[in-house]
Motif scaffolding. Structure first.
Motif, mmCIF file in Angstrom:
data_model
loop_
_atom_site.group_PDB
_atom_site.id
_atom_site.type_symbol
_atom_site.label_atom_id
_atom_site.label_comp_id
_atom_site.label_asym_id
_atom_site.label_seq_id
_atom_site.Cartn_x
_atom_site.Cartn_y
_atom_site.Cartn_z
ATOM 1 N N ALA A 193 -10.368 -23.375 12.056
ATOM 2 C CA ALA A 193 -11.667 -22.762 12.328
ATOM 3 C C ALA A 193 -12.776 -23.485 11.571
ATOM 4 N N GLU A 194 -12.480 -23.865 10.339
ATOM 5 C CA GLU A 194 -13.473 -24.605 9.540
ATOM 6 C C GLU A 194 -13.808 -25.937 10.197
ATOM 7 N N GLU A 195 -12.789 -26.648 10.669
ATOM 8 C CA GLU A 195 -13.030 -27.938 11.323
ATOM 9 C C GLU A 195 -13.869 -27.773 12.591
ATOM 10 N N ARG A 196 -13.556 -26.755 13.402
ATOM 11 C CA ARG A 196 -14.348 -26.518 14.612
ATOM 12 C C ARG A 196 -15.791 -26.153 14.257
ATOM 13 N N PHE A 197 -15.950 -25.345 13.220
ATOM 14 C CA PHE A 197 -17.283 -24.915 12.810
ATOM 15 C C PHE A 197 -18.122 -26.119 12.363
ATOM 16 N N LEU A 198 -17.530 -27.006 11.573
ATOM 17 C CA LEU A 198 -18.254 -28.200 11.128
ATOM 18 C C LEU A 198 -18.618 -29.097 12.306
ATOM 19 N N ASN A 199 -17.695 -29.248 13.243
ATOM 20 C CA ASN A 199 -17.969 -30.083 14.421
ATOM 21 C C ASN A 199 -19.079 -29.488 15.282
ATOM 22 N N SER A 200 -19.173 -28.149 15.285
ATOM 23 C CA SER A 200 -20.261 -27.533 16.051
ATOM 24 C C SER A 200 -21.602 -27.707 15.337
ATOM 25 N N ARG A 222 -19.759 -38.050 11.749
ATOM 26 C CA ARG A 222 -18.387 -38.120 11.247
ATOM 27 C C ARG A 222 -18.367 -37.526 9.840
ATOM 28 N N ILE A 223 -17.697 -36.413 9.691
ATOM 29 C CA ILE A 223 -17.732 -35.671 8.435
ATOM 30 C C ILE A 223 -16.661 -36.206 7.493
ATOM 31 N N ARG A 224 -17.090 -36.560 6.282
ATOM 32 C CA ARG A 224 -16.152 -37.111 5.306
ATOM 33 C C ARG A 224 -16.271 -36.354 3.982
ATOM 34 N N ASN A 225 -15.132 -36.194 3.333
ATOM 35 C CA ASN A 225 -15.081 -35.667 1.962
ATOM 36 C C ASN A 225 -15.753 -34.289 1.819
ATOM 37 N N GLN A 226 -15.677 -33.492 2.861
ATOM 38 C CA GLN A 226 -16.226 -32.143 2.787
ATOM 39 C C GLN A 226 -15.266 -31.240 2.009
ATOM 40 N N ILE A 227 -15.760 -30.633 0.956
ATOM 41 C CA ILE A 227 -14.940 -29.695 0.192
ATOM 42 C C ILE A 227 -14.708 -28.438 1.036
ATOM 43 N N PRO A 228 -13.457 -27.964 1.152
ATOM 44 C CA PRO A 228 -13.201 -26.749 1.935
ATOM 45 C C PRO A 228 -14.068 -25.588 1.455
ATOM 46 N N PHE A 229 -14.594 -24.838 2.404
ATOM 47 C CA PHE A 229 -15.534 -23.775 2.061
ATOM 48 C C PHE A 229 -15.193 -22.431 2.698
ATOM 49 N N VAL A 241 -26.499 -25.385 4.493
ATOM 50 C CA VAL A 241 -26.251 -26.592 5.297
ATOM 51 C C VAL A 241 -27.235 -27.672 4.875
ATOM 52 N N ASN A 242 -26.698 -28.872 4.595
ATOM 53 C CA ASN A 242 -27.541 -30.039 4.327
ATOM 54 C C ASN A 242 -27.560 -30.875 5.606
ATOM 55 N N TRP A 243 -28.574 -30.665 6.423
ATOM 56 C CA TRP A 243 -28.624 -31.327 7.728
ATOM 57 C C TRP A 243 -28.777 -32.837 7.599
ATOM 58 N N ARG A 244 -29.458 -33.277 6.563
ATOM 59 C CA ARG A 244 -29.684 -34.720 6.406
ATOM 60 C C ARG A 244 -28.389 -35.457 6.082
ATOM 61 N N ARG A 245 -27.574 -34.850 5.217
ATOM 62 C CA ARG A 245 -26.328 -35.500 4.809
ATOM 63 C C ARG A 245 -25.144 -35.121 5.692
ATOM 64 N N GLY A 246 -25.334 -34.137 6.553
ATOM 65 C CA GLY A 246 -24.222 -33.706 7.396
ATOM 66 C C GLY A 246 -23.104 -33.066 6.602
ATOM 67 N N SER A 247 -23.476 -32.152 5.701
ATOM 68 C CA SER A 247 -22.483 -31.490 4.859
ATOM 69 C C SER A 247 -22.938 -30.063 4.567
ATOM 70 N N HIS A 298 -22.445 -26.736 1.514
ATOM 71 C CA HIS A 298 -21.948 -26.402 0.191
ATOM 72 C C HIS A 298 -22.137 -24.919 -0.074
ATOM 73 N N VAL A 299 -21.427 -24.445 -1.092
ATOM 74 C CA VAL A 299 -21.386 -23.031 -1.440
ATOM 75 C C VAL A 299 -21.848 -22.876 -2.879
ATOM 76 N N SER A 300 -22.722 -21.896 -3.123
ATOM 77 C CA SER A 300 -23.183 -21.613 -4.481
ATOM 78 C C SER A 300 -22.980 -20.141 -4.788
ATOM 79 N N PRO A 301 -22.651 -19.799 -6.038
ATOM 80 C CA PRO A 301 -22.396 -18.390 -6.392
ATOM 81 C C PRO A 301 -23.669 -17.557 -6.360
ATOM 82 N N ARG A 302 -23.526 -16.291 -6.013
ATOM 83 C CA ARG A 302 -24.631 -15.339 -5.976
ATOM 84 C C ARG A 302 -24.158 -14.006 -6.539
ATOM 85 N N ASN A 303 -25.091 -13.110 -6.765
ATOM 86 C CA ASN A 303 -24.715 -11.767 -7.194
ATOM 87 C C ASN A 303 -23.938 -11.060 -6.084
#
Length: 298
Positions: free
Chosen positions: A95-102, A108-115, A223-229, A231-236
């Motif tokens: 599901a993660e791979e399909r989501f990234l491809n969408s 071409r997505i490289r070195n994406q940390i699983p999220f 989503v970082n649209w420029r880099r095509g990646s 990331h996840v950051s902690p929140r309350n």
């Protein structure tokens, strides 16, 4: 939209013949403390899972009854045999791979940390269950074959959109399976086999566009649209609704969905009981060690 009290004494708001998305539900004129919260951190929305397996969880008495009957039957107060989606780690990875491809169809997505595993934390994805210590897991294709062979002579079972049920924190999408000879559900729409809607069935899998994967949101998705990646950051910590899909097989009084003993033994394992426990008294949660000992006697 209607309301009712279910057999566990819990109030349900339900929408017959519809699988309403999160945005659809927000357009309904209902009061709901969690549904309309507006401070939820961004998360991956409408991620599509393709799930091949479903599970039925029960307590010790249910386990004994299943082996005594050589199969599954509805409770004395219901016409339905209930199964939940059994989402595996591989399902989440796919599901993660399909989501990234969408998101990045031309990158071409490289070195994406699983999220996605950081968000798939609701009860829909947990190994524990509130319904007991014994989980039977089958492929949906196998169950449909057994059901069709025993109750639908000459025809395949029919799958339909049954209802959306809204609880305090849960959105439940119900699918109904029935023989063609049972006309009780003919006014309900057929379950989609293409990509139209919240969930459907195609090629031996139930696909599900998850609307809200967490009960408690402690991360923010960006989503970082420029880099095509991404990331996840902690929140309350924030509480919100979560959703899941279940499949109800129509069962007439006296019907048993027979499965041979060897296959039952191969398809069952033990799990911990999660809270709030929904076992019916006098049953109580067992330790894993105790549950494994009981299972070893079958």
């Amino acid at each position: 939209m209607s309301t009712r009290i279910n057999e566990r004494g819990v109030e349900e708001t339900y929408f017959e013949g519809q699988h309403l998305s999160l945005s659809d539900l927000k357009e309904e004129e209902i009061y709901h403390a969690y549904l309309f919260k507006n401070n939820i951190p961004a998360y991956p929305e409408s991620v599509e899972f393709d799930v091949e397996k479903v599970s039925h969880v029960t307590g010790r008495r249910g386990l004994e009854g299943i082996f005594e009957d050589s199969g599954f039957k509805a409770s004395d107060t219901s016409y339905f045999l209930w199964w939940n989606l059994s989402v595996t780690a591989d399902d989440i990875d796919s599901a993660e791979e399909r989501f990234l491809n969408s998101l990045f169809p031309h990158t071409r997505i490289r070195n994406q940390i699983p999220f996605l595993e950081q968000f798939t934390t609701s009860k829909a994805f947990q190994k524990e269950s509130p319904y007991g210590n014994f989980r039977f897991t089958f492929s949906i294709r196998e169950l449909l074959y057994h059901y069709g062979d025993q109750f639908c002579p000459g025809h395949s079972p029919v799958l339909r959109v049954f209802e959306t049920v809204l609880y305090k924190q849960e959105i439940l999408y119900r699918i109904i399976v029935h023989p063609r000879s049972i006309t009780l559900y003919n006014n309900y729409p057929r379950l989609p086999n293409d990509d139209d809607g919240v969930c459907g069935y195609a090629n031996g899998s139930i696909w599900w566009r998850c609307q809200a994967p967490s009960e408690t949101y402690m991360n923010r998705f960006k989503v970082n649209w420029r880099r095509g990646s991404v990331h996840v950051s902690p929140r309350n910590e924030h509480y919100y609704v979560w959703d899941q899909v279940c499949v109800a097989f129509h069962m007439e009084p006296g019907w048993v969905l027979h499965v041979n003993r060897d296959k039952l033994i191969k398809r069952v394992n033990v799990c911990e009981v999660s809270g709030p426990c929904l076992l019916r008294p006098p049953e109580t949660p067992l330790s894993l060690h105790r549950a494994e000992n009981i299972l070893s006697n079958f």
